[in-house]
Design an enzyme around this catalytic site. Sequence first.
Site, PDB file in Angstrom:
ATOM      1  N   ASP A  89      38.249  70.511  83.725  1.00 65.18           N
ATOM      2  CA  ASP A  89      38.425  69.066  83.617  1.00 65.18           C
ATOM      3  C   ASP A  89      38.658  68.842  82.022  1.00 65.18           C
ATOM      4  OD1 ASP A  89      38.321  66.289  84.053  1.00 65.18           O
ATOM      5  OD2 ASP A  89      36.092  66.089  83.384  1.00 65.18           O
ATOM      6  N   SER A  90      39.033  67.512  81.778  1.00 61.81           N
ATOM      7  CA  SER A  90      39.221  67.101  80.451  1.00 61.81           C
ATOM      8  C   SER A  90      37.697  67.207  79.401  1.00 61.81           C
ATOM      9  CB  SER A  90      39.558  66.009  79.990  1.00 61.81           C
ATOM     10  OG  SER A  90      39.043  65.050  80.692  1.00 61.81           O
ATOM     11  N   TYR A 113      42.580  62.800  78.832  1.00 64.54           N
ATOM     12  CA  TYR A 113      43.866  63.272  79.599  1.00 64.54           C
ATOM     13  C   TYR A 113      44.677  62.015  79.963  1.00 64.54           C
ATOM     14  CZ  TYR A 113      42.995  68.154  80.013  1.00 64.54           C
ATOM     15  OH  TYR A 113      42.835  69.713  79.617  1.00 64.54           O
ATOM     16  N   GLY A 114      43.811  60.887  80.570  1.00 60.56           N
ATOM     17  CA  GLY A 114      44.632  59.886  81.131  1.00 60.56           C
ATOM     18  C   GLY A 114      45.497  59.199  80.523  1.00 60.56           C
ATOM     19  N   CYS A 132      39.869  67.491  88.101  1.00 60.87           N
ATOM     20  CA  CYS A 132      40.216  66.178  87.394  1.00 60.87           C
ATOM     21  C   CYS A 132      41.434  65.358  88.260  1.00 60.87           C
ATOM     22  CB  CYS A 132      41.025  66.545  86.050  1.00 60.87           C
ATOM     23  SG  CYS A 132      41.777  65.478  85.183  1.00 60.87           S
ATOM     24  N   ASN A 133      41.284  64.457  88.289  1.00 57.01           N
ATOM     25  CA  ASN A 133      42.330  63.499  89.370  1.00 57.01           C
ATOM     26  C   ASN A 133      43.845  63.656  88.554  1.00 57.01           C
ATOM     27  OD1 ASN A 133      40.897  61.878  91.817  1.00 57.01           O
ATOM     28  ND2 ASN A 133      39.613  62.210  89.976  1.00 57.01           N
ATOM     29  N   THR A 134      43.750  63.352  86.980  1.00 58.94           N
ATOM     30  CA  THR A 134      44.861  63.149  86.187  1.00 58.94           C
ATOM     31  C   THR A 134      45.508  64.460  86.240  1.00 58.94           C
ATOM     32  OG1 THR A 134      43.370  61.847  85.015  1.00 58.94           O
ATOM     33  CG2 THR A 134      45.599  62.288  84.060  1.00 58.94           C
ATOM     34  N   GLU A 193      31.982  60.407  77.716  1.00 57.58           N
ATOM     35  CA  GLU A 193      31.803  61.678  77.017  1.00 57.58           C
ATOM     36  C   GLU A 193      30.932  61.477  75.769  1.00 57.58           C
ATOM     37  OE1 GLU A 193      33.698  64.719  77.089  1.00 57.58           O
ATOM     38  OE2 GLU A 193      34.193  64.022  79.197  1.00 57.58           O
ATOM     39  N   CYS A 249      38.780  59.038  89.308  1.00 57.37           N
ATOM     40  CA  CYS A 249      38.477  59.987  88.011  1.00 57.37           C
ATOM     41  C   CYS A 249      37.130  60.442  88.283  1.00 57.37           C
ATOM     42  CB  CYS A 249      38.518  58.920  86.913  1.00 57.37           C
ATOM     43  SG  CYS A 249      38.167  59.862  85.332  1.00 57.37           S
ATOM     44  N   HIS A 291      34.851  61.697  86.093  1.00 63.94           N
ATOM     45  CA  HIS A 291      33.975  61.114  85.101  1.00 63.94           C
ATOM     46  C   HIS A 291      33.155  59.794  85.816  1.00 63.94           C
ATOM     47  CE1 HIS A 291      36.222  63.199  81.922  1.00 63.94           C
ATOM     48  NE2 HIS A 291      35.157  62.873  81.200  1.00 63.94           N
TER      49      HIS A 291
HETATM   50  N1  DGL Z   1      38.075  63.289  84.677  1.00 63.35           N
HETATM   51  C1  DGL Z   1      39.479  63.026  84.659  1.00 63.35           C
HETATM   52  C2  DGL Z   1      40.087  62.618  85.863  1.00 63.35           C
HETATM   53  O1  DGL Z   1      39.389  62.815  86.989  1.00 63.35           O
HETATM   54  C3  DGL Z   1      40.176  62.928  83.360  1.00 63.35           C
HETATM   55  C4  DGL Z   1      39.882  61.821  82.679  1.00 63.35           C
HETATM   56  C5  DGL Z   1      40.523  61.765  81.312  1.00 63.35           C
HETATM   57  O2  DGL Z   1      40.393  62.491  80.642  1.00 63.35           O
HETATM   58  O3  DGL Z   1      41.038  60.579  81.025  1.00 63.35           O
HETATM   59  O4  DGL Z   1      41.270  61.908  85.875  1.00 63.35           O
END
Ligand code: DGL
Length: 262
Positions: A10-11, A42-43, A73-75, A151, A183, A185
């Site tokens: 994940d990020s 990452y978003g 990570c969804n992104t 974070e 997401c 997170h």
């Molecule tokens: N946890 C990640 C997700 O599911 C990334 C969130 C991010 O880094 O912006 O999208």
Amino acid sequence: MNNGPIGIFDSGVGGLTVWKEVHNLLPQESYIYLADSKNAPYGDKSTPEIISLSKKNVDFLISKGCKLIVVACNTATTNAIKLLRQTYEIPFIGIEPAIKPAALKTSTGSVGVLATKGTLASSLFQKTSKDYGKEIHILEKEGKGLVPLIEAGLIDRKETEELLNSYIQPMLKANIDSLVLGCTHYPLLIPLLRKILPENVEIIDCGRAVAKQTKAVLKNKNLLSKNSKEHFLEFYTNSDKEALEYFLKNYGIQNSVFTSVF
Ligand code: DGL
């Protein structure tokens, strides 16, 4: 290969919410978790950037002998998994906003989706949203600024609650009866969300579904661990260890976080 670890990336710390579900279901497996904290979030990044970061993460996990990779990570899933599957032979499990179960269940005809900009803009998400949004109202909202707060471990701060509330209120006005957490997170904000949401609004997070899918793929490929005694947990970050350690402490895990360059 059977006793090789499952790789998860994940990020940052968000993927721990997925790791926890996979680990609960498959406790006899070894795990290597990678938090690309240096490059979070990452978003807000472009698809080519997300692809290149995802490949770097995959290369690291493969170099550690992983037998399967969970893109927690969804992104990264919605922007990169197709290309990862075309590039590497290792099996991948991804995670994407669970619109389908929400759309099938809704009685008010309105569901909310909270996700990153990168996920909401991806063609994979757009297609799913279009497919299921024909008969129901899908309210998409970018959770701007939430990932950096998580974070930083600021999950029980007033400012985090206020920001979250500002994203949720318009959805409640539109009478949603489920909120899809798009997401990884965001499940870390469930205590705050439960304060904000009325009881009838269901929170939908698909960490458990990812765990089931991981088990099914390992079984199908005959890759389930055959050694129930010797398994290990390693968590890597390319930034400071504090964030991972903070959240892992809640899962009773200590001394398993390493700093590495990747
Ligand atoms: N946890 C990640 C997700 O599911 C990334 C969130 C991010 O880094 O912006 O999208």
